[in-house]
Write a protein that holds these residues in place. Structure first.
Motif, mmCIF file in Angstrom:
data_model
loop_
_atom_site.group_PDB
_atom_site.id
_atom_site.type_symbol
_atom_site.label_atom_id
_atom_site.label_comp_id
_atom_site.label_asym_id
_atom_site.label_seq_id
_atom_site.Cartn_x
_atom_site.Cartn_y
_atom_site.Cartn_z
ATOM 1 N N THR A 1 0.833 -1.222 0.000
ATOM 2 C CA THR A 1 0.000 0.000 0.000
ATOM 3 C C THR A 1 0.867 1.272 0.000
ATOM 4 O OG1 THR A 1 -0.356 -0.462 2.379
ATOM 5 C CG2 THR A 1 -2.149 -0.988 0.887
ATOM 6 N N LYS A 2 0.872 2.011 1.092
ATOM 7 C CA LYS A 2 1.559 3.312 1.087
ATOM 8 C C LYS A 2 3.068 3.193 0.878
ATOM 9 C CE LYS A 2 2.036 5.575 4.861
ATOM 10 N NZ LYS A 2 1.322 6.463 5.766
ATOM 11 N N TRP A 3 3.628 1.979 1.051
ATOM 12 C CA TRP A 3 5.079 1.808 0.965
ATOM 13 C C TRP A 3 5.551 1.292 -0.390
ATOM 14 C CZ3 TRP A 3 7.047 4.193 4.923
ATOM 15 C CH2 TRP A 3 6.404 4.164 6.152
ATOM 16 N N ILE A 51 -3.243 -7.546 9.135
ATOM 17 C CA ILE A 51 -1.976 -6.977 8.642
ATOM 18 C C ILE A 51 -2.232 -5.477 8.531
ATOM 19 C CG2 ILE A 51 -0.221 -7.025 6.804
ATOM 20 C CD1 ILE A 51 -0.802 -9.843 7.638
ATOM 21 N N THR A 52 -1.449 -4.695 9.222
ATOM 22 C CA THR A 52 -1.701 -3.252 9.224
ATOM 23 C C THR A 52 -0.403 -2.503 8.979
ATOM 24 O OG1 THR A 52 -2.708 -1.447 10.508
ATOM 25 C CG2 THR A 52 -1.394 -3.028 11.748
ATOM 26 N N THR A 53 -0.501 -1.213 8.807
ATOM 27 C CA THR A 53 0.712 -0.397 8.712
ATOM 28 C C THR A 53 0.403 1.038 9.111
ATOM 29 O OG1 THR A 53 2.620 0.182 7.368
ATOM 30 C CG2 THR A 53 0.491 0.298 6.277
ATOM 31 N N SER A 54 1.439 1.749 9.458
ATOM 32 C CA SER A 54 1.318 3.187 9.711
ATOM 33 C C SER A 54 2.709 3.786 9.634
ATOM 34 C CB SER A 54 0.724 3.450 11.097
ATOM 35 O OG SER A 54 0.779 4.844 11.369
ATOM 36 N N SER A 55 2.761 5.033 9.234
ATOM 37 C CA SER A 55 4.052 5.725 9.258
ATOM 38 C C SER A 55 4.323 6.267 10.651
ATOM 39 C CB SER A 55 4.040 6.855 8.233
ATOM 40 O OG SER A 55 2.836 7.579 8.351
HETATM 41 P P1 NDP Z 1 -4.627 -0.646 7.049
HETATM 42 O O1 NDP Z 1 -6.089 -0.866 6.966
HETATM 43 O O2 NDP Z 1 -3.941 -0.974 8.326
HETATM 44 O O3 NDP Z 1 -4.387 0.849 6.661
HETATM 45 C C1 NDP Z 1 -3.167 1.481 6.904
HETATM 46 C C2 NDP Z 1 -3.380 2.951 6.710
HETATM 47 O O4 NDP Z 1 -4.222 3.406 7.747
HETATM 48 C C3 NDP Z 1 -2.102 3.717 6.775
HETATM 49 O O5 NDP Z 1 -1.997 4.478 5.599
HETATM 50 C C4 NDP Z 1 -2.225 4.597 8.016
HETATM 51 O O6 NDP Z 1 -1.840 5.943 7.744
HETATM 52 C C5 NDP Z 1 -3.695 4.573 8.314
HETATM 53 N N1 NDP Z 1 -3.913 4.467 9.746
HETATM 54 C C6 NDP Z 1 -3.235 3.721 10.644
HETATM 55 N N2 NDP Z 1 -3.732 3.888 11.867
HETATM 56 C C7 NDP Z 1 -4.742 4.786 11.729
HETATM 57 C C8 NDP Z 1 -5.642 5.390 12.629
HETATM 58 N N3 NDP Z 1 -5.578 5.122 13.930
HETATM 59 N N4 NDP Z 1 -6.574 6.240 12.127
HETATM 60 C C9 NDP Z 1 -6.623 6.523 10.822
HETATM 61 N N5 NDP Z 1 -5.783 5.994 9.919
HETATM 62 C C10 NDP Z 1 -4.868 5.145 10.375
HETATM 63 O O7 NDP Z 1 -3.891 -1.504 5.959
HETATM 64 P P2 NDP Z 1 -3.419 -1.314 4.426
HETATM 65 O O8 NDP Z 1 -4.588 -1.160 3.536
HETATM 66 O O9 NDP Z 1 -2.363 -0.281 4.352
HETATM 67 O O10 NDP Z 1 -2.755 -2.743 4.181
HETATM 68 C C11 NDP Z 1 -1.792 -3.251 5.107
HETATM 69 C C12 NDP Z 1 -0.882 -4.225 4.420
HETATM 70 O O11 NDP Z 1 -1.634 -5.328 3.906
HETATM 71 C C13 NDP Z 1 -0.139 -3.673 3.213
HETATM 72 O O12 NDP Z 1 0.964 -2.884 3.550
HETATM 73 C C14 NDP Z 1 0.247 -4.963 2.530
HETATM 74 O O13 NDP Z 1 1.371 -5.527 3.181
HETATM 75 C C15 NDP Z 1 -0.998 -5.827 2.754
HETATM 76 N N6 NDP Z 1 -1.948 -5.764 1.608
HETATM 77 C C16 NDP Z 1 -2.153 -6.907 0.873
HETATM 78 C C17 NDP Z 1 -2.978 -6.906 -0.232
HETATM 79 C C18 NDP Z 1 -3.163 -8.164 -1.014
HETATM 80 O O14 NDP Z 1 -3.740 -8.128 -2.120
HETATM 81 N N7 NDP Z 1 -2.726 -9.294 -0.504
HETATM 82 C C19 NDP Z 1 -3.678 -5.689 -0.661
HETATM 83 C C20 NDP Z 1 -3.458 -4.557 0.224
HETATM 84 C C21 NDP Z 1 -2.628 -4.618 1.305
HETATM 85 P P3 NDP Z 1 -0.722 6.695 8.652
HETATM 86 O O15 NDP Z 1 0.593 6.295 8.072
HETATM 87 O O16 NDP Z 1 -1.044 8.137 8.440
HETATM 88 O O17 NDP Z 1 -0.911 6.264 10.072
#
Ligand code: NDP
Length: 303
Positions: free
Chosen positions: A27-29, A255-259
């Protein structure tokens, strides 16, 4: 306090540690392949999540973040066998086979094995040089060769999983899909028809990507956010912790992420409270009334 942690206890690092929720490097990375520079911010983010206690890193061929994972492993100094690394082969990206991607990843990680290797999605076009059957057979072989410890899939519907079980039959029960990583959150409780139940019935661990979509991808004022407000107060937890806890209580590993390091720290702090049945049901109900799919929208008709 009972915890929902036990449902994935079968998945341990090589040293025997139960895996944590995952820290994502997609995603963001995601790094543009044209960008040859390693993303130091991601390297530091992975190191910081390892220092916080995450032992589960999620990457993929298509994210172009193998090198960051490798650099973070080195920088963190953590023993390889204390980590769980998931990687994925993406059909149709190039003529490279899963074996090619596994070999390349091992080199880029600087490790001798990958803990979990997935086929990223089930959509193999007719002109793909690799078929689903070939890809799955190569994953089985990689497991036999000890290059990967477990094999599985991502974004698979039951119809696709049935095909894999048929191929796996002649290899034995340790060569079946162990994990299906899918989009999961209250607004998308089944990426494809009854997929969560199908996986649970077939002993497949469901991993949730985008578990925080209601906060990070859907507008700020959605009804779920409103519903979660008093729960935040009741439990002394943030909305994101409640969503991750909801996911765990569905027997699904997020699986989650944040910066932000503070957010990643919060994400691990979800084992000391439990939503009650009425709260889970209300989150389900609000979610079902507000469907939202972030990924694979073009495949809605297939899934
Ligand atoms: P999330 O639902 O955990 O979303 C992460 C995003 O949420 C970040 O951009 C973060 O921004 C924001 N965030 C985190 N905490 C909060 C909060 N408390 N309030 C509001 N926003 C928040 O997961 P992703 O969609 O990013 O996916 C996670 C991982 O899953 C990916 O990195 C990847 O490894 C995997 N993935 C797999 C896929 C597949 O097809 N198999 C498809 C998509 C993802 P901030 O940095 O500003 O905190």
């Amino acid at each position: 306090m009972t915890t929902a942690k036990l449902f994935y206890d079968a998945f341990k690092t090589k040293s025997g540690k139960t895996i944590t929720i995952g820290t994502g490097t997609g995603t963001k990375w995601k790094r543009n392949p044209a960008d040859k520079q390693i993303n130091q911010e991601l390297v530091d983010q992975i190191v910081s999540t390892i220092n916080l206690g995450f032992n589960h890193i999620d990457t993929a061929q298509v994210y172009n973040t193998h090198e960051e994972v490798g650099a973070a492993l080195k920088k963190s100094g953590i023993a390889r066998e204390d980590l769980w690394i998931t990687d994925k082969y993406c059909p149709g990206r190039s003529d490279e086979t899963p074996t090619d991607i596994i070999d390349l990843a091992l080199e880029q990680f600087g490790t001798s094995y990958i803990d979990l290797f997935l086929i990223h999605h089930p959509f193999f076009d007719e002109d793909n040089s690799v078929t689903l059957e070939q890809a799955w057979t190569e994953l089985i072989q990689a497991k036999k060769d000890g290059k990967v410890r477990e094999i599985g899939v991502s974004n698979f519907a039951s119809v696709h999983l049935e095909k894999l079980f048929a191929i796996s039959e002649k290899y034995g029960k340790e060569y079946v899909p162990r994990v299906n990583q899918i989009e999961f959150h209250p607004f998308l409780q089944n990426q494809s028809k009854d997929i969560v139940k199908y996986c649970h019935d077939h002993n497949i661990l469901v991993e949730a990507y985008s578990p925080l979509a209601p906060l990070s991808r859907v507008g700020n004022n959605n009804p779920l956010i409103q519903y979660l407000k008093p729960l935040e107060e009741k439990y002394g937890k943030t909305a994101s912790q409640i969503l991750l806890r909801y996911t765990l209580q569905k027997q699904i590993l997020p699986i989650t992420t944040s910066s932000q390091q503070s957010r990643m720290k919060q994400s691990l702090n979800i084992y000391d409270f439990e939503l009650n049945d009425a709260e889970i049901n209300e989150i389900d109900t609000i979610g079902q009334a507000n469907p939202y799919r972030a990924f694979f929208k073009q495949y809605d008709h297939v899934l």
